[in-house]
Write a protein that holds these residues in place. Structure first.
Motif, PDB file in Angstrom:
ATOM      1  N   ILE A 310       0.851  -1.200   0.000  1.00  0.00           N
ATOM      2  CA  ILE A 310       0.000   0.000   0.000  1.00  0.00           C
ATOM      3  C   ILE A 310       0.878   1.239   0.000  1.00  0.00           C
ATOM      4  O   ILE A 310       0.637   2.212  -0.737  1.00  0.00           O
ATOM      5  N   GLU A 314       1.139   4.214  -2.789  1.00  0.00           N
ATOM      6  CA  GLU A 314       0.933   5.618  -2.415  1.00  0.00           C
ATOM      7  C   GLU A 314       2.035   6.489  -2.999  1.00  0.00           C
ATOM      8  O   GLU A 314       1.772   7.560  -3.569  1.00  0.00           O
ATOM      9  N   LEU A 321      -2.921   8.147   1.846  1.00  0.00           N
ATOM     10  CA  LEU A 321      -4.139   7.645   2.457  1.00  0.00           C
ATOM     11  C   LEU A 321      -4.116   7.849   3.956  1.00  0.00           C
ATOM     12  O   LEU A 321      -3.057   7.699   4.597  1.00  0.00           O
ATOM     13  N   GLN A 325      -8.662   4.920   5.241  1.00  0.00           N
ATOM     14  CA  GLN A 325      -8.572   4.544   3.830  1.00  0.00           C
ATOM     15  C   GLN A 325      -7.697   3.300   3.645  1.00  0.00           C
ATOM     16  O   GLN A 325      -8.009   2.430   2.832  1.00  0.00           O
ATOM     17  N   LYS A 326      -6.623   3.217   4.424  1.00  0.00           N
ATOM     18  CA  LYS A 326      -5.767   2.026   4.347  1.00  0.00           C
ATOM     19  C   LYS A 326      -6.523   0.788   4.820  1.00  0.00           C
ATOM     20  O   LYS A 326      -6.356  -0.304   4.262  1.00  0.00           O
ATOM     21  N   ALA A 328      -9.628   0.294   4.466  1.00  0.00           N
ATOM     22  CA  ALA A 328     -10.533  -0.066   3.376  1.00  0.00           C
ATOM     23  C   ALA A 328      -9.807  -0.912   2.333  1.00  0.00           C
ATOM     24  O   ALA A 328     -10.338  -1.916   1.842  1.00  0.00           O
ATOM     25  N   VAL A 329      -8.569  -0.530   1.982  1.00  0.00           N
ATOM     26  CA  VAL A 329      -7.788  -1.302   1.004  1.00  0.00           C
ATOM     27  C   VAL A 329      -7.509  -2.703   1.549  1.00  0.00           C
ATOM     28  O   VAL A 329      -7.683  -3.706   0.847  1.00  0.00           O
ATOM     29  N   VAL A 340     -17.499  -0.153   0.567  1.00  0.00           N
ATOM     30  CA  VAL A 340     -16.796   1.084   0.932  1.00  0.00           C
ATOM     31  C   VAL A 340     -17.754   2.230   0.697  1.00  0.00           C
ATOM     32  O   VAL A 340     -18.221   2.450  -0.427  1.00  0.00           O
ATOM     33  N   LYS A 348     -12.852   8.047  -1.648  1.00  0.00           N
ATOM     34  CA  LYS A 348     -13.172   6.722  -2.196  1.00  0.00           C
ATOM     35  C   LYS A 348     -12.355   6.438  -3.461  1.00  0.00           C
ATOM     36  O   LYS A 348     -11.889   5.314  -3.665  1.00  0.00           O
ATOM     37  N   VAL A 351      -8.795   5.449  -2.590  1.00  0.00           N
ATOM     38  CA  VAL A 351      -8.767   4.047  -2.155  1.00  0.00           C
ATOM     39  C   VAL A 351      -8.779   3.120  -3.362  1.00  0.00           C
ATOM     40  O   VAL A 351      -8.008   2.159  -3.442  1.00  0.00           O
ATOM     41  N   LEU A 355      -5.785   0.542  -4.405  1.00  0.00           N
ATOM     42  CA  LEU A 355      -6.145  -0.868  -4.431  1.00  0.00           C
ATOM     43  C   LEU A 355      -5.832  -1.485  -5.784  1.00  0.00           C
ATOM     44  O   LEU A 355      -5.210  -2.560  -5.869  1.00  0.00           O
TER      45      LEU A 355
END
Length: 457
Positions: A310, A314, A321, A325-326, A328-329, A340, A348, A351, A355
């Motif tokens: 991740i 980024e 993020l 948000q992390k 969510a990934v 989400v 969103k 993310v 992802l």
């Protein structure tokens, strides 16, 4: 519709004379040439076009003589019967022709020069035309448009006249005939004995209108009018059963009988559904359970340091993020089914970009981006660079009848991402979930505060 008719016999008040042409305006005006019609309506003087008859209803007049019968049979009303054929029929049956065609049409086979096949064709066409004439005569008085009458014919076929006379609220099942329209027709036509059918169809109509506002189950108290909604557009049962208004105990009795017979479904939390909608919602819930439990969460194929990857994505995308948000990934990398949600500007899209980059760099998995509308699909492409499709195109909804939808896993997709998912109605959701295969993950992205779906759900 505007048509000119030649007057054979004027009305009692002599608005017109024999031999003159008169202009007739209205819906469902008969169109066959060579047929004599008795027209009923009201006379109006148009400021530009003068005297006109505003059509209400008609009756075919077939006199018991050669010209009238031959003219009627060869007018085009009867398929396969031209002037020569009509002459043969009249020669055989004379003034009794229509009586014989009504009571014993198989006698057409007796006529020399008319084959058994042609006799069968004339018989079927004649019987169909008589039923059609009766239906049009029955409905045209009540301003029901011709295209709607044709739909009624298509839906009920040979039973159309019987349905209209004996069970008219069945007309609510015809596209274009809503409960208020049918209720007006039944009231104006003074068709008796319809109280129970009227209440039943009113209940189903109110539930359908509730669904059209994006809802599924309707509170029982709201349906019955015991509770008022702040939304003035919400229709309740007392609003549509006001002229005449049945007694409350009769309405409640019909409601309870419909619930017992499963025509409607009442849940333990006092919500009422049309049976078909409740069944689909149940199927959607079952599909969600299947997707959640079908694949081993520990064997999704993301066997790498997720936090590290991740971070790499980024840096590559120049995106920072926040911790949520992390999360969510990571949830998508660790679960079969993820939702989400967040309002505009909550990240969103960030993310989604991180992802997609992680999965693209570290796996050979194939992603499918879907959205409910073409506009939403284009926004995905613009913001992520990935090609996106509408749900209908992506899963084959709306394709030619007979074509089979394949499970998405069979066509090579491992993760399906559905953006703007708040716009999904229950029917599209059911089709989408049903094509998610055993090895396919599903991610919904949306905003709970967006406009609701066009359909129920």
């Amino acid at each position: 519709m505007v048509t000119e008719f030649l007057v054979i016999s004027p009305d009692a008040e002599n608005h017109c004379k024999a031999g003159e042409n008169v202009t007739v305006v209205g819906n469902n005006i008969p169109e066959f040439k060579g047929v004599i019609y008795e027209l009923e309506g009201t006379w109006k003087v148009h400021p530009s076009f003068g005297l006109q008859l505003r059509y209400q209803r008609h009756k075919e007049i077939v006199e018991r003589n050669h010209d009238s019968i031959v003219g009627y049979l060869s007018s085009g009303i009867i398929d396969g019967c031209g002037v020569a054929c009509a002459e043969k029929i009249y020669k055989a049956f004379g003034e009794d022709t229509l009586d014989i065609l009504d009571a014993n049409p198989d006698r057409l086979k007796e006529i020399q020069g008319i084959s058994s096949k042609k006799a069968k064709r004339i018989k079927a066409s004649y019987q169909e035309s008589r039923k059609k004439e009766e239906l049009y005569t029955l409905l045209s008085s009540y301003a029901i448009p011709k295209h709607i009458i044709q739909k009624i014919e298509e839906v009920f076929d040979a039973n159309a006249v019987s349905i209209v006379r004996n069970n008219p609220y069945e007309l609510c099942n015809v596209d274009g005939m809503s409960f208020p329209k049918v209720d007006d027709f039944v009231r104006n036509a003074k068709i008796p004995g319809q109280d129970i059918s009227r209440i039943k169809m009113a209940i189903l109509y109110v539930l359908h209108e509730w669904e059209n506002q994006g809802n599924l189950g309707m509170p029982v108290s709201l349906l019955l009018g015991n509770k008022q909604s702040k939304d003035k557009s919400v229709i309740t049962l007392p609003m549509v059963l006001k002229n005449p208004r049945p007694a409350n105990e009769i309405v409640l009795n019909v409601f309870e009988n419909m619930a017992r017979s499963k025509e409607i479904i009442v849940t333990t939390d006092d919500k009422v559904f049309r049976e078909s909608v409740y069944r689909i919602e149940t199927e959607v819930a079952q599909e969600f359970v299947r997707i959640v439990h079908e694949q081993d969460r520990g064997n999704l194929g993301y066997n790498f340091n997720q936090d590290e990857e991740i971070r790499v994505s980024e840096q590559k995308l120049s995106i920072n993020l926040d911790e949520l948000q992390k999360v969510a990934v990571r949830e998508v990398l660790q679960n079969n089914l993820v939702i989400v949600t967040g309002g505009p500007g909550t990240g969103k899209t960030a993310v989604l970009n991180v992802l997609a980059d992680v999965i693209e760099r570290k796996t050979s998995k194939k992603l499918l981006f879907l959205a409910p509308t073409g506009k939403a699909a284009r926004r995905i492409t613009e913001s992520t660079g990935y090609d996106a499709k509408t749900i209908h195109k992506g899963i084959g909804l709306g394709i030619k009848e007979g074509c089979e939808r394949k499970h998405l896993e069979q066509i090579g997709y491992d993760l399906v991402i559905v953006d703007e998912s708040s716009f999904l109605d229950i029917y599209v959701a059911k089709h989408l979930l049903s094509v998610i295969g055993k090895n396919t993950q599903l991610l919904f992205i949306g905003d709970a505060d967006q406009l609701p779906s066009v359909g129920p759900g």
